[in-house]
Scaffold this motif. Structure first.
Motif, PDB file in Angstrom:
ATOM      1  N   VAL A 179      35.574  34.792  38.453  1.00  0.00           N
ATOM      2  CA  VAL A 179      35.728  35.611  39.655  1.00  0.00           C
ATOM      3  C   VAL A 179      34.636  35.217  40.631  1.00  0.00           C
ATOM      4  N   THR A 180      34.995  35.033  41.891  1.00  0.00           N
ATOM      5  CA  THR A 180      33.999  34.794  42.924  1.00  0.00           C
ATOM      6  C   THR A 180      34.017  35.955  43.905  1.00  0.00           C
ATOM      7  N   GLY A 181      32.872  36.198  44.534  1.00  0.00           N
ATOM      8  CA  GLY A 181      32.756  37.273  45.505  1.00  0.00           C
ATOM      9  C   GLY A 181      31.473  37.134  46.290  1.00  0.00           C
ATOM     10  N   VAL A 182      31.257  38.035  47.224  1.00  0.00           N
ATOM     11  CA  VAL A 182      30.069  37.953  48.082  1.00  0.00           C
ATOM     12  C   VAL A 182      28.838  38.488  47.364  1.00  0.00           C
ATOM     13  N   THR A 183      28.943  39.671  46.782  1.00  0.00           N
ATOM     14  CA  THR A 183      27.790  40.363  46.214  1.00  0.00           C
ATOM     15  C   THR A 183      28.106  40.861  44.811  1.00  0.00           C
ATOM     16  N   ALA A 184      27.142  40.755  43.916  1.00  0.00           N
ATOM     17  CA  ALA A 184      27.328  41.204  42.533  1.00  0.00           C
ATOM     18  C   ALA A 184      27.154  42.721  42.437  1.00  0.00           C
ATOM     19  N   SER A 185      27.978  43.431  43.167  1.00  0.00           N
ATOM     20  CA  SER A 185      27.962  44.896  43.159  1.00  0.00           C
ATOM     21  C   SER A 185      28.661  45.406  41.898  1.00  0.00           C
ATOM     22  N   GLN A 186      28.490  46.704  41.634  1.00  0.00           N
ATOM     23  CA  GLN A 186      29.165  47.284  40.481  1.00  0.00           C
ATOM     24  C   GLN A 186      30.681  47.185  40.631  1.00  0.00           C
ATOM     25  N   ALA A 187      31.161  47.367  41.868  1.00  0.00           N
ATOM     26  CA  ALA A 187      32.609  47.299  42.109  1.00  0.00           C
ATOM     27  C   ALA A 187      33.164  45.920  41.770  1.00  0.00           C
ATOM     28  N   LEU A 188      32.436  44.855  42.138  1.00  0.00           N
ATOM     29  CA  LEU A 188      32.902  43.500  41.820  1.00  0.00           C
ATOM     30  C   LEU A 188      32.870  43.263  40.310  1.00  0.00           C
ATOM     31  N   ASP A 192      33.116  45.473  37.925  1.00  0.00           N
ATOM     32  CA  ASP A 192      34.179  46.251  37.280  1.00  0.00           C
ATOM     33  C   ASP A 192      35.537  45.573  37.439  1.00  0.00           C
ATOM     34  N   GLN A 193      35.790  45.004  38.625  1.00  0.00           N
ATOM     35  CA  GLN A 193      37.062  44.310  38.833  1.00  0.00           C
ATOM     36  C   GLN A 193      37.118  43.019  38.023  1.00  0.00           C
ATOM     37  N   ALA A 194      35.967  42.367  37.873  1.00  0.00           N
ATOM     38  CA  ALA A 194      35.919  41.163  37.045  1.00  0.00           C
ATOM     39  C   ALA A 194      36.228  41.503  35.585  1.00  0.00           C
ATOM     40  N   VAL A 195      35.716  42.630  35.121  1.00  0.00           N
ATOM     41  CA  VAL A 195      36.035  43.094  33.765  1.00  0.00           C
ATOM     42  C   VAL A 195      37.533  43.340  33.633  1.00  0.00           C
ATOM     43  N   ASP A 196      38.124  43.976  34.654  1.00  0.00           N
ATOM     44  CA  ASP A 196      39.544  44.320  34.600  1.00  0.00           C
ATOM     45  C   ASP A 196      40.440  43.093  34.500  1.00  0.00           C
ATOM     46  N   VAL A 197      40.054  41.989  35.149  1.00  0.00           N
ATOM     47  CA  VAL A 197      40.894  40.790  35.127  1.00  0.00           C
ATOM     48  C   VAL A 197      40.521  39.847  33.987  1.00  0.00           C
TER      49      VAL A 197
END
Length: 253
Positions: free
Chosen positions: A41-50, A52-57
């Motif tokens: 998973v790539t994203g801008v910031t390693a926030s909790q929301a990112l 959690d979504q990485a865990v989900d996928v």
């Protein structure tokens, strides 16, 4: 197909060459997870929301622009930081972060990707003689009006920018620095650049734009830095055959 976490680390370092620039945080593998990687998973910031979504996928690794362990921050793993890192460790997810190296990469970087989206050509460092400049300059193929640039930014980034106008009816030359690059506006004005684009705005930036007669566009820190991580993930997928998913966690800042 899968690779090891350290093979991915070596690949990323070879592409982004973090050793060439001083930074405010460690670049590369920041939190070690499982050895085998087949989904990123790539994203801008390693926030909790990112996370959690990485865990989900079912991601094995996360690659971001804004990671952890910034200079000057508390080293203690408490509160928000403890929760983020404990989630990574619980699910054995690797976290990679590349800050300035992902800003300045000539093809995959945030600056290069923003220029591509806006149709800017003839890219050069604004800081002359510095090949690692985090601020760039270029031009449009044909002069455009300030209103046309405003609309181009809006359509490209899906965000209406803050525009402080100058006494110039057309824009040909432009300088830009994604994220929090408003401090470079004077350098742009001193080189007679018509307009300057960045993510953030400070109170004094408006006065500088007015007094030095340069169009200024603040387009959002997050909005201007979405595309480097996305491009890097696509590059990994194309070259290593590893599935890469870009997740955009909305942030209006």
């Amino acid at each position: 197909m899968d690779i090891t976490n350290f093979q991915l680390s070596n690949f990323l370092d070879s592409v982004l060459t973090p050793e060439k620039i001083k930074d405010f945080c460690p670049n590369g593998l920041q939190v070690e997870g499982k050895t085998s990687i087949n989904k990123i998973v790539t994203g801008v910031t390693a926030s909790q929301a990112l996370i959690d979504q990485a865990v989900d996928v079912g991601a094995d690794a996360i690659i971001v622009h804004h990671g952890y362990f910034w200079k000057g921050e508390s080293p203690c793993l408490t509160g928000m930081k403890k929760k983020r890192i404990s989630t990574l460790l619980k699910h054995d997810i690797n976290l990679y972060a590349y800050h300035l190296p992902l800003d300045i990469h000539p093809e995959l970087g945030n600056n290069a990707q923003l220029a591509k989206r806006l149709g800017i050509i003839d890219l050069l460092p604004l800081e002359e003689g510095n090949s690692q400049s985090v601020v760039m300059k270029g031009r449009f193929p044909h002069p455009i009006t300030p209103e046309e640039l405003n609309q181009k930014i809006h359509l490209s980034l899906n965000k209406l920018p803050l525009h402080e106008p100058a006494d110039k009816n057309q824009i040909n030359t432009i300088a830009w620095c994604t994220g929090g690059g408003q401090g470079y506006i004077e350098q742009a004005a001193n080189q007679n650049i018509d307009a300057f684009i960045t993510g953030e705005v400070s109170e004094q930036t408006i006065h500088i734009a007015r007094e030095m007669n340069i169009h200024f566009y603040a387009c959002g820190h997050h909005a201007t830095e979405r595309y480097g991580a996305k491009a890097l993930g696509e590059h990994i997928q194309n070259h290593l055959g590893i599935e890469s998913i870009f997740i955009d966690v909305h942030n209006p800042a």
